[in-house]
Design a protein around this motif. Structure first.
Motif, mmCIF file in Angstrom:
data_model
loop_
_atom_site.group_PDB
_atom_site.id
_atom_site.type_symbol
_atom_site.label_atom_id
_atom_site.label_comp_id
_atom_site.label_asym_id
_atom_site.label_seq_id
_atom_site.Cartn_x
_atom_site.Cartn_y
_atom_site.Cartn_z
ATOM 1 N N TYR A 8 28.817 -21.600 -35.934
ATOM 2 C CA TYR A 8 29.879 -20.619 -36.129
ATOM 3 C C TYR A 8 31.000 -21.373 -36.813
ATOM 4 O O TYR A 8 31.453 -22.409 -36.319
ATOM 5 C CB TYR A 8 30.342 -20.006 -34.799
ATOM 6 N N HIS A 9 31.421 -20.876 -37.951
ATOM 7 C CA HIS A 9 32.492 -21.501 -38.728
ATOM 8 C C HIS A 9 33.793 -20.772 -38.436
ATOM 9 O O HIS A 9 33.914 -19.571 -38.679
ATOM 10 C CB HIS A 9 32.164 -21.448 -40.228
ATOM 11 N N GLU A 52 37.843 -12.914 -26.026
ATOM 12 C CA GLU A 52 36.846 -11.925 -25.579
ATOM 13 C C GLU A 52 36.217 -11.191 -26.760
ATOM 14 O O GLU A 52 35.012 -10.941 -26.764
ATOM 15 C CB GLU A 52 37.486 -10.928 -24.606
ATOM 16 N N GLN A 53 37.032 -10.855 -27.763
ATOM 17 C CA GLN A 53 36.486 -10.179 -28.947
ATOM 18 C C GLN A 53 35.475 -11.079 -29.663
ATOM 19 O O GLN A 53 34.394 -10.630 -30.061
ATOM 20 C CB GLN A 53 37.608 -9.785 -29.913
ATOM 21 N N ALA A 54 35.835 -12.349 -29.843
ATOM 22 C CA ALA A 54 34.934 -13.284 -30.525
ATOM 23 C C ALA A 54 33.664 -13.505 -29.701
ATOM 24 O O ALA A 54 32.559 -13.506 -30.248
ATOM 25 C CB ALA A 54 35.651 -14.607 -30.778
ATOM 26 N N VAL A 55 33.815 -13.663 -28.407
ATOM 27 C CA VAL A 55 32.655 -13.881 -27.529
ATOM 28 C C VAL A 55 31.725 -12.677 -27.562
ATOM 29 O O VAL A 55 30.494 -12.840 -27.634
ATOM 30 C CB VAL A 55 33.119 -14.209 -26.091
ATOM 31 N N GLU A 56 32.281 -11.480 -27.530
ATOM 32 C CA GLU A 56 31.437 -10.278 -27.567
ATOM 33 C C GLU A 56 30.639 -10.208 -28.877
ATOM 34 O O GLU A 56 29.453 -9.880 -28.878
ATOM 35 C CB GLU A 56 32.281 -9.022 -27.378
ATOM 36 N N MET A 57 31.293 -10.532 -29.989
ATOM 37 C CA MET A 57 30.593 -10.544 -31.275
ATOM 38 C C MET A 57 29.476 -11.591 -31.263
ATOM 39 O O MET A 57 28.350 -11.325 -31.686
ATOM 40 C CB MET A 57 31.596 -10.832 -32.409
ATOM 41 N N ILE A 58 29.754 -12.772 -30.739
ATOM 42 C CA ILE A 58 28.767 -13.849 -30.682
ATOM 43 C C ILE A 58 27.605 -13.467 -29.768
ATOM 44 O O ILE A 58 26.437 -13.715 -30.092
ATOM 45 C CB ILE A 58 29.444 -15.166 -30.235
ATOM 46 N N ARG A 59 27.883 -12.831 -28.663
ATOM 47 C CA ARG A 59 26.825 -12.388 -27.747
ATOM 48 C C ARG A 59 25.910 -11.350 -28.416
ATOM 49 O O ARG A 59 24.688 -11.417 -28.279
ATOM 50 C CB ARG A 59 27.435 -11.812 -26.472
ATOM 51 N N ARG A 60 26.522 -10.391 -29.118
ATOM 52 C CA ARG A 60 25.715 -9.372 -29.814
ATOM 53 C C ARG A 60 24.816 -10.022 -30.866
ATOM 54 O O ARG A 60 23.641 -9.683 -30.994
ATOM 55 C CB ARG A 60 26.613 -8.322 -30.470
ATOM 56 N N ARG A 61 25.366 -10.959 -31.609
ATOM 57 C CA ARG A 61 24.583 -11.637 -32.643
ATOM 58 C C ARG A 61 23.477 -12.488 -32.022
ATOM 59 O O ARG A 61 22.371 -12.553 -32.550
ATOM 60 C CB ARG A 61 25.485 -12.470 -33.556
ATOM 61 N N ALA A 62 23.756 -13.127 -30.894
ATOM 62 C CA ALA A 62 22.747 -13.952 -30.222
ATOM 63 C C ALA A 62 21.575 -13.087 -29.760
ATOM 64 O O ALA A 62 20.416 -13.516 -29.845
ATOM 65 C CB ALA A 62 23.364 -14.693 -29.035
ATOM 66 N N GLN A 63 21.862 -11.873 -29.312
ATOM 67 C CA GLN A 63 20.792 -10.961 -28.888
ATOM 68 C C GLN A 63 19.881 -10.605 -30.065
ATOM 69 O O GLN A 63 18.705 -10.306 -29.870
ATOM 70 C CB GLN A 63 21.381 -9.696 -28.267
ATOM 71 N N CYS A 150 38.368 -22.131 -26.897
ATOM 72 C CA CYS A 150 38.380 -21.046 -25.903
ATOM 73 C C CYS A 150 37.050 -20.310 -25.869
ATOM 74 O O CYS A 150 36.532 -19.993 -24.788
ATOM 75 C CB CYS A 150 39.519 -20.067 -26.201
ATOM 76 N N VAL A 151 36.492 -20.039 -27.031
ATOM 77 C CA VAL A 151 35.199 -19.355 -27.117
ATOM 78 C C VAL A 151 34.114 -20.218 -26.469
ATOM 79 O O VAL A 151 33.299 -19.727 -25.683
ATOM 80 C CB VAL A 151 34.846 -19.013 -28.582
ATOM 81 N N SER A 152 34.112 -21.496 -26.756
ATOM 82 C CA SER A 152 33.128 -22.403 -26.185
ATOM 83 C C SER A 152 33.219 -22.432 -24.660
ATOM 84 O O SER A 152 32.194 -22.390 -23.958
ATOM 85 C CB SER A 152 33.325 -23.810 -26.754
ATOM 86 N N MET A 153 34.434 -22.499 -24.126
ATOM 87 C CA MET A 153 34.623 -22.497 -22.674
ATOM 88 C C MET A 153 34.094 -21.208 -22.049
ATOM 89 O O MET A 153 33.427 -21.236 -21.008
ATOM 90 C CB MET A 153 36.109 -22.680 -22.320
ATOM 91 N N GLU A 154 34.384 -20.061 -22.672
ATOM 92 C CA GLU A 154 33.949 -18.779 -22.128
ATOM 93 C C GLU A 154 32.423 -18.633 -22.216
ATOM 94 O O GLU A 154 31.785 -18.140 -21.278
ATOM 95 C CB GLU A 154 34.640 -17.620 -22.840
ATOM 96 N N TYR A 164 24.568 -15.320 -20.705
ATOM 97 C CA TYR A 164 24.482 -15.652 -22.133
ATOM 98 C C TYR A 164 23.354 -16.658 -22.320
ATOM 99 O O TYR A 164 23.336 -17.705 -21.664
ATOM 100 C CB TYR A 164 25.808 -16.222 -22.634
ATOM 101 N N GLN A 165 22.416 -16.327 -23.196
ATOM 102 C CA GLN A 165 21.283 -17.212 -23.425
ATOM 103 C C GLN A 165 21.276 -17.815 -24.826
ATOM 104 O O GLN A 165 20.412 -18.628 -25.142
ATOM 105 C CB GLN A 165 19.955 -16.457 -23.207
ATOM 106 N N GLY A 166 22.207 -17.434 -25.666
ATOM 107 C CA GLY A 166 22.229 -17.943 -27.035
ATOM 108 C C GLY A 166 22.703 -19.383 -27.100
ATOM 109 O O GLY A 166 23.043 -19.996 -26.092
ATOM 110 N N THR A 167 22.687 -19.916 -28.300
ATOM 111 C CA THR A 167 23.254 -21.247 -28.521
ATOM 112 C C THR A 167 24.573 -21.080 -29.248
ATOM 113 O O THR A 167 24.806 -20.060 -29.907
ATOM 114 C CB THR A 167 22.309 -22.133 -29.360
ATOM 115 N N PHE A 168 25.438 -22.064 -29.116
ATOM 116 C CA PHE A 168 26.733 -22.003 -29.789
ATOM 117 C C PHE A 168 27.124 -23.396 -30.228
ATOM 118 O O PHE A 168 27.220 -24.321 -29.422
ATOM 119 C CB PHE A 168 27.810 -21.432 -28.863
ATOM 120 N N ALA A 169 27.319 -23.552 -31.521
ATOM 121 C CA ALA A 169 27.844 -24.782 -32.105
ATOM 122 C C ALA A 169 28.900 -24.355 -33.107
ATOM 123 O O ALA A 169 28.659 -23.455 -33.920
ATOM 124 C CB ALA A 169 26.740 -25.578 -32.789
ATOM 125 N N ALA A 170 30.064 -24.954 -33.015
ATOM 126 C CA ALA A 170 31.180 -24.540 -33.873
ATOM 127 C C ALA A 170 31.580 -25.646 -34.837
ATOM 128 O O ALA A 170 31.479 -26.831 -34.519
ATOM 129 C CB ALA A 170 32.379 -24.152 -33.014
#
Length: 182
Positions: A8-9, A52-63, A150-154, A164-170
């Motif tokens: 995620y950039h 929360e907005q960013a996390v929700e978008m990331i969760r949807r994309r991970a799904q 903040c997104v990484s912590m959440e 959350y089962q996705g991966t996250f690297a920023a």
């Protein structure tokens, strides 16, 4: 983001009080999320709400199997987040040359709590980088790293809770004037 499909950039572009450059870049590049200062101010969005907005978008994309994307951020965003606006105003009123301990003692309880919450690098940027008038240099604050942190912590919290089962690297980028080239 599509070429690597693993990051995620978080991209900070110029734009202190107006998000027109960020908006134009968004229209040209179609990011997954574009934060506008004017929208943050109009909706009185907190850092928690933006996270929360960013996390929700990331969760949807991970799904959908997409653990990558792009988030555009204007450099002046931090001034429009209500709790930061208040804290920065308080710090500016204190003047320059105080230690972190002295600043924390002089801030309101809410602002002191926010300053303590911040990662070390951001606390240093807020307290040490001052303009010739003793004010915090907002344009030098790495807001993209703050939001990424903040997104990484959440997401870590959600992963621990099994939500959350996705991966996250920023990766964080500060493009400044480059955003308006073209």
């Amino acid at each position: 983001a599509l070429s690597t499909q693993k990051y995620y950039h978080f991209c900070r572009l110029m734009g202190r009080s107006a998000s027109n450059v960020v908006l134009e870049v968004a229209l040209q590049t179609n990011p997954n999320m574009c934060i506008l200062c004017e929208e943050v101010a109009a909706l009185n969005l907190s850092l928690k709400q933006l996270t929360e907005q960013a996390v929700e978008m990331i969760r949807r994309r991970a799904q959908a199997g997409k653990n990558y994307g792009t988030i555009l951020i204007p450099e002046g965003l931090i001034e429009f987040i209500p709790e930061f606006s208040s804290m920065i105003a308080e710090i500016n009123d204190l003047g320059d040359g105080l230690t972190e301990k002295e600043v924390l003692a002089a801030l309101s309880e809410k602002s002191a709590e926010l300053l303590r919450f911040l990662p070390d690098f951001l606390r240093r940027e807020i307290l040490l980088d001052r303009d010739p008038h003793g004010n915090v240099q907002v344009a030098k604050i790495e807001t993209e790293k703050l939001l990424s942190w903040c997104v990484s912590m959440e997401l870590t919290r959600l992963r621990t809770a099994g939500e959350y089962q996705g991966t996250f690297a920023a990766q964080s980028h500060a493009f400044g004037y480059v955003g308006r080239a073209g």
